[in-house]
Motif scaffolding. Sequence first.
Motif, PDB file in Angstrom:
ATOM      1  N   THR A 163     -92.501 -83.121 -40.109  1.00  0.00           N
ATOM      2  CA  THR A 163     -91.348 -82.652 -40.288  1.00  0.00           C
ATOM      3  C   THR A 163     -90.056 -83.717 -40.317  1.00  0.00           C
ATOM      4  O   THR A 163     -90.267 -83.836 -39.052  1.00  0.00           O
ATOM      5  N   ASP A 165     -87.025 -83.107 -40.077  1.00  0.00           N
ATOM      6  CA  ASP A 165     -85.689 -82.122 -39.442  1.00  0.00           C
ATOM      7  C   ASP A 165     -86.060 -82.209 -37.828  1.00  0.00           C
ATOM      8  O   ASP A 165     -86.858 -81.501 -37.605  1.00  0.00           O
ATOM      9  N   HIS A 168     -86.118 -78.857 -36.542  1.00  0.00           N
ATOM     10  CA  HIS A 168     -87.268 -77.916 -37.170  1.00  0.00           C
ATOM     11  C   HIS A 168     -88.639 -78.558 -36.288  1.00  0.00           C
ATOM     12  O   HIS A 168     -89.577 -77.841 -35.701  1.00  0.00           O
ATOM     13  N   TYR A 169     -88.659 -80.000 -36.055  1.00  0.00           N
ATOM     14  CA  TYR A 169     -89.727 -80.762 -35.331  1.00  0.00           C
ATOM     15  C   TYR A 169     -89.738 -79.866 -33.706  1.00  0.00           C
ATOM     16  O   TYR A 169     -90.758 -79.799 -33.351  1.00  0.00           O
ATOM     17  N   GLN A 207     -89.808 -73.402 -41.733  1.00  0.00           N
ATOM     18  CA  GLN A 207     -89.393 -74.333 -42.776  1.00  0.00           C
ATOM     19  C   GLN A 207     -88.698 -73.906 -43.814  1.00  0.00           C
ATOM     20  O   GLN A 207     -88.983 -72.629 -44.453  1.00  0.00           O
ATOM     21  N   HIS A 211     -85.317 -78.539 -45.245  1.00  0.00           N
ATOM     22  CA  HIS A 211     -86.333 -79.384 -44.353  1.00  0.00           C
ATOM     23  C   HIS A 211     -86.991 -79.983 -45.163  1.00  0.00           C
ATOM     24  O   HIS A 211     -87.326 -81.252 -45.200  1.00  0.00           O
ATOM     25  N   ARG A 214     -85.281 -82.824 -46.698  1.00  0.00           N
ATOM     26  CA  ARG A 214     -85.429 -84.236 -45.767  1.00  0.00           C
ATOM     27  C   ARG A 214     -86.422 -84.778 -45.771  1.00  0.00           C
ATOM     28  O   ARG A 214     -86.560 -86.003 -45.589  1.00  0.00           O
ATOM     29  N   ASP A 215     -87.549 -83.933 -45.838  1.00  0.00           N
ATOM     30  CA  ASP A 215     -88.995 -84.862 -45.992  1.00  0.00           C
ATOM     31  C   ASP A 215     -89.092 -85.735 -47.014  1.00  0.00           C
ATOM     32  O   ASP A 215     -89.255 -86.992 -47.051  1.00  0.00           O
TER      33      ASP A 215
END
Length: 341
Positions: A163, A165, A168-169, A207, A211, A214-215
């Motif tokens: 990910t 973000d 989130h990671y 997620q 997110h 961003r990916d």
Amino acid sequence: MNTTLIDKLSVSHALAYEEWVTLISSYDENDRVYAAEKARSAATDIFGDLVYLRGIVEFSNICRNDCYYCGIRRSNQSVTRYTLSDEEILSCCDAAYSAGIATFVLQSGEGAVSAPHLSQLIRRIKGKYPDAAVTVSVGELTFDGYRMLRDAGADRYLLRHETADAAHYGRLHPDEMSLSHRMECLYQLRTLGYQTGAGMMVGSPYQTAEHLARDMMFLCEFAPDMIGIGPFIPHKDTPFKDEKQCSAKLTLFLISLIRLMLPRVLLPATTALGTVLPDGREQGILSGANVIMPNISPVRVRDKYTLYNNKICINEETAICVKCLERRLNKIGYNIAYFTR
Ligand code: 5AD
Ligand code: FES
């Protein structure tokens, strides 16, 4: 409205962050099919009806990491740990080469074998199969470790970013892991001249569309040679055991969007996709993917490398899987590009 964004993507090969958020959060089945058709024709313009095979040897399930989603995380005491000998790994390559596979992907948990040991093995494989490509996927190493493998002849490296973000990671990994270090590794791999693969899990816990946007922005900027994405599938012995499995549809939609963004990228229809949908890999190809990564590990260890539950191709020898894939691909009008590295 979303078809306008899909048209824009296929012409300009990029979208703004807000546009990604809109597209990913509000697409419907019509948009998905529309994107799949465009992506499929973008792929056939470049690759024709050919699908590339990359054989994965899962040579050890020992792992020093404790990612919350993964079945072989170090805290999982129910795993019977194994490491294949170099001879066993070489026989996996032999079987794969006999079946027409000329890219060997050496994958394991992180820290399972040392870089010097792996270098020695890579030299042996390259010595025996000089025309084959060797891809390594053993997680985060030091720059010197990456250099050692590259010097030994490794051509490619797969390291999913999972990910893009950072927050989130942090919800998918323990504190000792970080997105910034993962990204540093990816840039080091590129510097060392590896063909580099990144990618994310789709539908992982917490997620959001933001997110995934961003990916897509990260993938657009980094432009990896390969992008591996697959649906999140819960594993029963992990903290995420009660989380919900990702829909195949969202994964298929993202495959199409990636193809439209990066028309030449190597894009596998992953085993995880084939796990959540019986014809998931075929659907992946029909949505713009152009690679399949058959498992070429010895059958006796296959059920021990379970990152997620219900994984397919656990009992089928390499030659059987390749025949099976050929039949499946022919049925949808595609052919295997045998001996392509
Ligand atoms: N579901 C789906 N994919 C997973 N991976 C690990 N665990 C899971 C899971 N539970 C993926 C990660 C990793 C790759 C080897 O497998 O993205 O990078
Ligand atoms: Fe492995 Fe069909 S591809 S059994």
